[in-house]
Design an enzyme around this catalytic site. Structure first.
Site, mmCIF file in Angstrom:
data_model
loop_
_atom_site.group_PDB
_atom_site.id
_atom_site.type_symbol
_atom_site.label_atom_id
_atom_site.label_comp_id
_atom_site.label_asym_id
_atom_site.label_seq_id
_atom_site.Cartn_x
_atom_site.Cartn_y
_atom_site.Cartn_z
ATOM 1 N N ASP A 101 43.903 38.058 34.384
ATOM 2 C CA ASP A 101 42.889 38.993 34.843
ATOM 3 C C ASP A 101 43.397 39.614 36.147
ATOM 4 O O ASP A 101 44.260 39.057 36.819
ATOM 5 C CB ASP A 101 41.574 38.238 35.069
ATOM 6 C CG ASP A 101 40.535 39.068 35.777
ATOM 7 O OD1 ASP A 101 40.233 40.175 35.295
ATOM 8 O OD2 ASP A 101 40.045 38.619 36.837
ATOM 9 N N ASP A 108 41.230 41.782 38.889
ATOM 10 C CA ASP A 108 40.346 41.720 40.047
ATOM 11 C C ASP A 108 39.812 40.304 40.257
ATOM 12 O O ASP A 108 39.226 39.709 39.357
ATOM 13 C CB ASP A 108 39.191 42.702 39.876
ATOM 14 C CG ASP A 108 39.680 44.131 39.752
ATOM 15 O OD1 ASP A 108 40.283 44.624 40.710
ATOM 16 O OD2 ASP A 108 39.483 44.744 38.685
ATOM 17 N N GLY A 164 39.129 44.423 32.338
ATOM 18 C CA GLY A 164 38.103 45.334 31.852
ATOM 19 C C GLY A 164 38.401 46.772 32.223
ATOM 20 O O GLY A 164 37.759 47.697 31.731
ATOM 21 N N LYS A 169 38.231 39.535 25.707
ATOM 22 C CA LYS A 169 39.620 39.175 26.003
ATOM 23 C C LYS A 169 40.103 38.041 25.097
ATOM 24 O O LYS A 169 41.238 38.058 24.599
ATOM 25 C CB LYS A 169 39.751 38.772 27.471
ATOM 26 C CG LYS A 169 39.504 39.905 28.455
ATOM 27 C CD LYS A 169 39.690 39.437 29.895
ATOM 28 C CE LYS A 169 39.381 40.539 30.886
ATOM 29 N NZ LYS A 169 39.619 40.141 32.296
ATOM 30 N N ASP A 195 38.473 34.739 36.648
ATOM 31 C CA ASP A 195 37.479 34.330 37.642
ATOM 32 C C ASP A 195 36.051 34.684 37.275
ATOM 33 O O ASP A 195 35.117 34.166 37.880
ATOM 34 C CB ASP A 195 37.798 34.964 39.003
ATOM 35 C CG ASP A 195 37.496 36.458 39.021
ATOM 36 O OD1 ASP A 195 38.011 37.196 38.146
ATOM 37 O OD2 ASP A 195 36.745 36.895 39.904
ATOM 38 N N ASN A 238 33.627 37.785 32.044
ATOM 39 C CA ASN A 238 34.384 38.402 30.959
ATOM 40 C C ASN A 238 35.735 37.736 30.724
ATOM 41 O O ASN A 238 36.468 38.117 29.807
ATOM 42 C CB ASN A 238 34.572 39.907 31.201
ATOM 43 C CG ASN A 238 35.375 40.217 32.453
ATOM 44 O OD1 ASN A 238 35.308 39.494 33.443
ATOM 45 N ND2 ASN A 238 36.128 41.294 32.418
#
Length: 269
Positions: free
Chosen positions: A9, A11, A44, A196, A219, A222
């Site tokens: 991921d 962010d 995302g 994901k 984190d 999603n």
């Protein structure tokens, strides 16, 4: 276990609180790729918000992948080819707009380069624009403006209102669309079955890599499906408590080089 593919991921995971990749993290990822590991940026974000990071990490040179739109679009960085694209069913847009009519939430979507937003623009809409570093087009009639294929809808608003509408929309579109938060102020509305975690098997099948030989870092909500699916799921120290519950390992936070330290321990050992 030798991990051949690592999904990250962006962010709150790959980047620190300043939205930067630290030198230690970049070095660890480059060393992993030199050793033959495949890096996947799973976000995302729209591809335009992932591509500069992919270039910074040399994914084009080493054959990495972008999983944008929570896996709704998967891109081979070496060739630029889109190998998977799951389109959002536009017949739901009018109903979503109607449900949000009395809210203060912005509804957003994307073409190949730009964000399209309705007139209820708020501070969180600009967060998305600034992260992607792209143009935003505000339209009076959102339904009529979306004449192009899209991969997702993003709702942006105050966290309390986002939580309220997350429940409303999840119940309304149960079994029809996937609805989940990617930040306290963002609510993603995706084609049904696109997460994901659900999209990773398609990529692994193409690459001939078993699930057990994958690692995934995240984190937020999603990221849960991806962390749960991977052979080793890693939650950041700054992750939501629900993410930590399903992880195999909890590393240091994104501001303490959690990704780099986990690479040193499990990938570069």
């Amino acid at each position: 276990m030798e991990y051949k593919l690592i999904a990250l991921d962006i962010d709150g995971t790959l980047t620190n609180s300043k939205k930067e990749i630290t030198p230690a993290t970049r070095y660890a990822i480059l060393e992993a790729q030199k050793a033959g590991k495949i890096i996947v940026l799973a976000s995302g974000r729209h591809p335009v918000g992932v591509e500069p990071i992919a270039k910074e990490l040399l994914l084009d040179r080493y054959g990495g992948y972008i999983m944008a739109f929570n896996g709704g679009k998967i891109i081979n960085c070496a060739t630029g080819q889109t190998i998977v694209s799951k389109l959002f069913p536009k017949e739901y847009i009018a109903d979503i707009v109607g449900v949000l009519k009395n809210s203060n939430i912005t509804i957003n979507t994307y073409d190949d380069k730009k964000i399209y937003s309705d007139t209820k623009v708020n501070d969180y809409t600009y967060v998305e624009r600034d992260v992607l570093k792209t143009d935003m087009v505000v339209v009076d009639d959102f339904i009529s403006a979306v004449t192009f294929d899209i991969n997702k809808i993003l709702l942006a608003g105050e966290p309390e209102e986002i939580d309220e509408y997350a429940k409303i929309l999840s119940n309304r579109y149960d079994g029809l669309l996937d609805v989940y938060k990617s930040a306290p102020y963002f609510l993603e509305i995706m084609p049904f079955g696109v997460t994901k975690g659900s999209m990773m098997p398609m990529l692994l099948e193409k690459l001939g890599i078993p699930r057990e030989e994958t690692m995934a870092f995240g984190d937020h909500y999603n990221d849960i499906t991806m962390i749960g699916y991977a052979g080793m799921g890693v939650a950041m120290g700054n992750a939501e408590s629900d993410v930590k519950k399903i992880a195999d390992y909890i590393c240091e936070s994104n501001d303490d080089d959690g990704v780099a330290k986990t690479f040193e321990k499990y990938i570069l050992k």
